[in-house]
Write a protein that holds these residues in place. Structure first.
Motif, PDB file in Angstrom:
ATOM      1  N   ALA A 167       0.827  -1.206   0.000  1.00  0.00           N
ATOM      2  CA  ALA A 167       0.000   0.000   0.000  1.00  0.00           C
ATOM      3  C   ALA A 167       0.863   1.258   0.000  1.00  0.00           C
ATOM      4  N   ALA A 168       1.912   1.255   0.827  1.00  0.00           N
ATOM      5  CA  ALA A 168       2.813   2.409   0.876  1.00  0.00           C
ATOM      6  C   ALA A 168       3.524   2.591  -0.454  1.00  0.00           C
ATOM      7  N   ALA A 169       3.893   1.495  -1.082  1.00  0.00           N
ATOM      8  CA  ALA A 169       4.566   1.567  -2.375  1.00  0.00           C
ATOM      9  C   ALA A 169       3.629   2.098  -3.456  1.00  0.00           C
ATOM     10  N   GLU A 170       2.373   1.655  -3.436  1.00  0.00           N
ATOM     11  CA  GLU A 170       1.391   2.131  -4.421  1.00  0.00           C
ATOM     12  C   GLU A 170       1.150   3.633  -4.254  1.00  0.00           C
ATOM     13  N   ALA A 171       1.104   4.093  -3.000  1.00  0.00           N
ATOM     14  CA  ALA A 171       0.910   5.527  -2.747  1.00  0.00           C
ATOM     15  C   ALA A 171       2.087   6.331  -3.290  1.00  0.00           C
ATOM     16  N   ALA A 172       3.292   5.797  -3.126  1.00  0.00           N
ATOM     17  CA  ALA A 172       4.467   6.480  -3.642  1.00  0.00           C
ATOM     18  C   ALA A 172       4.460   6.503  -5.161  1.00  0.00           C
ATOM     19  N   LYS A 173       4.022   5.421  -5.768  1.00  0.00           N
ATOM     20  CA  LYS A 173       3.927   5.359  -7.230  1.00  0.00           C
ATOM     21  C   LYS A 173       2.952   6.418  -7.737  1.00  0.00           C
ATOM     22  N   ALA A 174       1.856   6.590  -7.018  1.00  0.00           N
ATOM     23  CA  ALA A 174       0.877   7.626  -7.392  1.00  0.00           C
ATOM     24  C   ALA A 174       1.483   9.011  -7.261  1.00  0.00           C
ATOM     25  N   ALA A 175       2.272   9.232  -6.237  1.00  0.00           N
ATOM     26  CA  ALA A 175       2.917  10.539  -6.049  1.00  0.00           C
ATOM     27  C   ALA A 175       3.886  10.825  -7.186  1.00  0.00           C
ATOM     28  N   LEU A 176       4.568   9.801  -7.676  1.00  0.00           N
ATOM     29  CA  LEU A 176       5.470   9.974  -8.813  1.00  0.00           C
ATOM     30  C   LEU A 176       4.686  10.374 -10.061  1.00  0.00           C
ATOM     31  N   PHE A 218      15.988  -5.007 -15.084  1.00  0.00           N
ATOM     32  CA  PHE A 218      16.585  -5.181 -16.407  1.00  0.00           C
ATOM     33  C   PHE A 218      15.563  -5.149 -17.543  1.00  0.00           C
ATOM     34  N   LYS A 219      14.308  -4.874 -17.203  1.00  0.00           N
ATOM     35  CA  LYS A 219      13.298  -4.639 -18.231  1.00  0.00           C
ATOM     36  C   LYS A 219      13.013  -3.145 -18.408  1.00  0.00           C
ATOM     37  N   LEU A 220      13.472  -2.354 -17.451  1.00  0.00           N
ATOM     38  CA  LEU A 220      13.174  -0.921 -17.476  1.00  0.00           C
ATOM     39  C   LEU A 220      13.996  -0.192 -18.535  1.00  0.00           C
ATOM     40  N   ALA A 221      13.374   0.843 -19.108  1.00  0.00           N
ATOM     41  CA  ALA A 221      14.108   1.767 -19.971  1.00  0.00           C
ATOM     42  C   ALA A 221      14.874   2.743 -19.089  1.00  0.00           C
ATOM     43  N   LYS A 222      15.890   3.390 -19.652  1.00  0.00           N
ATOM     44  CA  LYS A 222      16.676   4.365 -18.890  1.00  0.00           C
ATOM     45  C   LYS A 222      15.779   5.478 -18.370  1.00  0.00           C
ATOM     46  N   ASP A 223      15.948   5.828 -17.091  1.00  0.00           N
ATOM     47  CA  ASP A 223      15.216   6.881 -16.380  1.00  0.00           C
ATOM     48  C   ASP A 223      13.750   6.547 -16.130  1.00  0.00           C
ATOM     49  N   ALA A 224      13.323   5.328 -16.447  1.00  0.00           N
ATOM     50  CA  ALA A 224      11.946   4.923 -16.161  1.00  0.00           C
ATOM     51  C   ALA A 224      11.855   4.374 -14.742  1.00  0.00           C
ATOM     52  N   VAL A 225      10.634   4.449 -14.168  1.00  0.00           N
ATOM     53  CA  VAL A 225      10.381   3.934 -12.828  1.00  0.00           C
ATOM     54  C   VAL A 225       9.490   2.705 -12.956  1.00  0.00           C
ATOM     55  N   SER A 226       9.804   1.675 -12.200  1.00  0.00           N
ATOM     56  CA  SER A 226       9.063   0.409 -12.285  1.00  0.00           C
ATOM     57  C   SER A 226       7.710   0.510 -11.605  1.00  0.00           C
ATOM     58  N   ASP A 227       6.859  -0.477 -11.878  1.00  0.00           N
ATOM     59  CA  ASP A 227       5.667  -0.673 -11.064  1.00  0.00           C
ATOM     60  C   ASP A 227       6.135  -1.222  -9.715  1.00  0.00           C
ATOM     61  N   VAL A 228       5.205  -1.384  -8.798  1.00  0.00           N
ATOM     62  CA  VAL A 228       5.551  -1.925  -7.485  1.00  0.00           C
ATOM     63  C   VAL A 228       6.038  -3.367  -7.656  1.00  0.00           C
ATOM     64  N   VAL A 229       7.200  -3.673  -7.075  1.00  0.00           N
ATOM     65  CA  VAL A 229       7.785  -5.011  -7.152  1.00  0.00           C
ATOM     66  C   VAL A 229       7.793  -5.614  -5.750  1.00  0.00           C
ATOM     67  N   GLU A 230       7.106  -6.733  -5.597  1.00  0.00           N
ATOM     68  CA  GLU A 230       7.083  -7.421  -4.302  1.00  0.00           C
ATOM     69  C   GLU A 230       8.186  -8.479  -4.299  1.00  0.00           C
ATOM     70  N   GLY A 231       9.328  -8.121  -3.787  1.00  0.00           N
ATOM     71  CA  GLY A 231      10.454  -9.027  -3.760  1.00  0.00           C
ATOM     72  C   GLY A 231      10.409  -9.978  -2.586  1.00  0.00           C
ATOM     73  N   ARG A 232      11.425 -10.782  -2.475  1.00  0.00           N
ATOM     74  CA  ARG A 232      11.471 -11.763  -1.388  1.00  0.00           C
ATOM     75  C   ARG A 232      11.639 -11.113  -0.029  1.00  0.00           C
ATOM     76  N   PHE A 233      12.408 -10.026  -0.010  1.00  0.00           N
ATOM     77  CA  PHE A 233      12.736  -9.417   1.273  1.00  0.00           C
ATOM     78  C   PHE A 233      12.135  -8.024   1.447  1.00  0.00           C
ATOM     79  N   ALA A 234      11.671  -7.414   0.386  1.00  0.00           N
ATOM     80  CA  ALA A 234      11.121  -6.065   0.495  1.00  0.00           C
ATOM     81  C   ALA A 234      10.228  -5.761  -0.702  1.00  0.00           C
ATOM     82  N   THR A 235       9.333  -4.810  -0.497  1.00  0.00           N
ATOM     83  CA  THR A 235       8.497  -4.290  -1.581  1.00  0.00           C
ATOM     84  C   THR A 235       9.119  -2.979  -2.021  1.00  0.00           C
ATOM     85  N   VAL A 236       9.385  -2.821  -3.337  1.00  0.00           N
ATOM     86  CA  VAL A 236      10.216  -1.707  -3.774  1.00  0.00           C
ATOM     87  C   VAL A 236       9.683  -1.061  -5.049  1.00  0.00           C
TER      88      VAL A 236
END
Length: 628
Positions: free
Chosen positions: A280-289, A329-347
């Motif tokens: 949820a915190a990550a989604e809110a940050a994505k919206a702010a971006l 490694f799928k991102l274009a230069k200077d692009a921001v990813s969608d929310v990624v739920e990793g093994r140890f953190a959501t980023v």
């Protein structure tokens, strides 16, 4: 041995294995009941004999470990020069004494405790955080032990750790010691200084022949020809054998296909990452971006500093979490990813730079692959060459004859100095291994056949001493120019020192530093708030050391950093250290505790050695190195 004992008290593989696998076994070694040896021994602790086999194994492991650490092969001769033989012997004796004490105390680890320790060891955990059998087996292959052998080593190691850990825990660091160290380290001083312009203020007249003759007579030992030795050398660097190794195209193709990625340059990306407590915190940050907030601003809102979000320039394999690696490694230069739920953190991820990778085909790296295969073959072949040469030596053939029959490089060196020079100053053996071979010639004895010298690349050299030309005194006329240069340099230094001493008296007496510096052709520089560990530009280390021994207002002098002049300095201000912060106190306490623990453990082990009694058989020890 202190460091070895201390490492035992703070764990085993957890700190040493993956940085230097073999060193863990060089440090504590293999229990005496694990290796076989004959009736001879190099040392005894009580009734327990330390056999030549055990000592040689641990000595070899120590050399291998250090060679891996420094990135080049350490020879037996170099190892002995650094005292590794005595160091390893001391370690083995210390370990044996600990083992005997553990046995006397009936100190034992259950199989269940031992197994649990291995399962919990972080060095054997996979990416899921659990014990990985494959990682465990890989370690065993690297250190060359079976599982049973490893557990025997581990049991002895853990028992020693129990002993030394209990002893080390008794060390206590007094607060007064912490305060004293802090006061010493954090005291600051303001120092002003200048360098004397030696060319401007010091003039040395040319000496006459009488003075030069007197100087020559006083220092004749400086003007001797070096001792020269006539050597016969058979040198077989690994490179010589490597060039003779045949490599087929099929071998090249098979080797390349088995490890093609080895020759590629992987794509690298500079990656930024913001970690969030939940999705949820990550989604809110994505919206702010999306509304125009920058990545740095969103990171700050999440409580992260600029330094926290920089992961650096990484390859895909360097990112532990596969989900994050795929997204980055799928991102274009200077692009921001969608929310990624990793093994140890959501980023959230951002890529700020991309370095394109390069994939090399077989034809691009064919020569490199061929060299790699040839080198691997040469490593196996070099021992066969060594044995053939030794067999020929046993048949009383000369090195020249052996070189001719086996087509190996032979050098007939009529006059070589210890530093590998000919009488006219050229390199006698103009190869990378030349200095080592020349030194071996000066370690040799007339008429005594010595073992092959191990070369840094894994090759060998055989050296026979044929004749010795002792040093000879050079005549005054031969070295007159050198004597004159030395006399002028000595006189110049004397005059500089006398001048600097007078300038120090004037500055300490209250004369202005600027006035004195101007007369000496120097410019005053001021260094503020230096500590004992500070090294300001232009101020030699010895000047800093002296400055902390002088009272306020006093001056001193020392050689300049380049040794061509003198520096005059004055202490302007002394500021005592402020009260130590908790972080500073904790750091000092940890350092002092480690030192105390080392001392306590060393005293404990020395006491055990005295309790059980230690004997060293110097003859057998020499025999291990082929010295008898």
């Amino acid at each position: 041995m202190l460091d070895s004992m201390r490492r035992a008290s703070s764990g085993w593989l957890a700190k040493a294995l993956f940085s230097l696998l073999v060193l863990a076994f060089a440090v504590w070694g293999i229990p005496h009941d694990f290796l076989s040896f004959g009736n001879s021994w190099v040392a005894k602790v009580g009734s327990v004999a330390i056999g030549p086999d055990r000592f040689q194994n641990e000595y070899r492991d120590e050399i291998n470990a250090i060679s891996n650490q420094v990135g080049r092969r350490i020879t037996q001769e170099q190892a002995k020069q650094f005292g590794l033989d005595r160091r390893v012997l001391s370690q083995v004796i210390g370990k044996t004494a600990l083992d005997e004490e553990a046995a006397a105390m009936n100190l034992m680890l259950s199989d269940a405790t031992l197994a649990e320790g291995v399962r919990r060891d972080p060095n054997f955990k996979g990416i899921d955080g659990k014990f990985s059998r494959s990682d465990f087996d890989n370690v065993l292959r690297q250190i060359g032990l079976t599982e049973r052998g490893f557990l025997m080593v581990r049991r002895g190691e853990d028992q020693r750790a129990m002993l030394t850990g209990a002893v080390a825990a008794a060390a206590v660091v007094p607060k007064a010691s912490i305060d004293l160290v802090h006061a010493y380290r954090q005291e600051t001083r303001n120092v002003e200084s200048f360098s004397i312009d030696a060319n401007k203020v010091v003039k040395v007249a040319d000496p006459d022949d009488a003075k030069l003759a007197e100087a020559y007579d006083k220092s004749k030992q400086r003007y001797m020809t070096p001792e020269l030795r006539k050597l016969a050398v058979l040198a077989v660097p690994l490179e010589v054998v490597q060039k003779r190794m045949g490599v087929t195209d099929d071998e090249i193709k098979t080797t390349y296909e088995a490890d093609a990625e080895r020759y590629d340059t992987p794509e690298r990306r500079r990656i930024q990452q913001i970690a969030f407590k939940d999705k949820a915190a990550a989604e809110a940050a994505k919206a702010a971006l999306a509304k125009g907030r920058s990545f740095a601003e969103v990171a700050k809102d999440a409580g992260a500093k600029d330094s926290d979000i920089e992961l650096g320039v990484l390859t895909r394999k360097q990112i532990i979490d596969p989900k994050i690696a795929d997204a980055a490694f799928k991102l274009a230069k200077d692009a921001v990813s969608d929310v990624v739920e990793g093994r140890f953190a959501t980023v959230l991820l951002k890529v700020t730079a991309i370095e394109t990778g390069v994939t090399k085909k077989l034809e691009d790296v064919k020569a490199e692959v061929r060299d790699r295969i040839a080198k691997d073959k040469a490593k196996a072949e070099i021992q066969k060459v060594h044995d053939r040469v030794d067999d020929a030596r046993s048949a009383q053939k000369s090195l020249a004859e052996i070189g001719k029959s086996l087509d190996l490089p032979f050098f007939d060196l009529p006059a070589v100095s210890k530093d590998n020079k000919t009488p006219d100053g050229k390199r006698a053996i103009d190869t990378a291994e030349g200095d080592i071979i020349a030194q071996a010639g000066f370690d040799a004895q007339m008429g005594v056949e010595r073992d092959a010298v191990e070369l840094p690349d894994g090759g060998y050299a055989w050296v026979d001493l044929l004749a010795v030309t002792p040093p000879k005194q050079k005549t005054f006329e031969e070295v007159k120019a050198d004597v004159k240069a030395a006399w002028i340099d000595t006189e110049r230094r004397r005059l500089l020192a006398e001048l600097a001493a007078k300038l120090v008296e004037r500055v300490s007496g209250g004369e202005a530093m600027e006035k004195v510096a101007a007369e000496a052709g120097g410019k005053v520089e001021t260094a503020l708030k230096i500590t004992r560990e500070t090294l300001p530009q232009g101020l030699p280390k010895n000047a800093v050391t002296q400055a902390f021994a002088l009272p306020k207002g006093r001056a001193g002098t020392t050689d300049s950093t380049d040794g061509k002049s003198r520096v005059v300095f004055k202490v302007l201000e002394i500021t005592q250290a402020p009260a130590a912060t908790k972080e500073q106190s904790d750091k000092i306490a940890a350092e002092l505790a480690k030192e105390q623990q080392n001392d306590v453990i060393a005293t404990f082990v020395a006491g055990l050695q005295e309790k059980f009694g230690v004997q060293v058989d110097e003859k057998n020890l020499k025999r291990v190195f082929g010295e008898n």
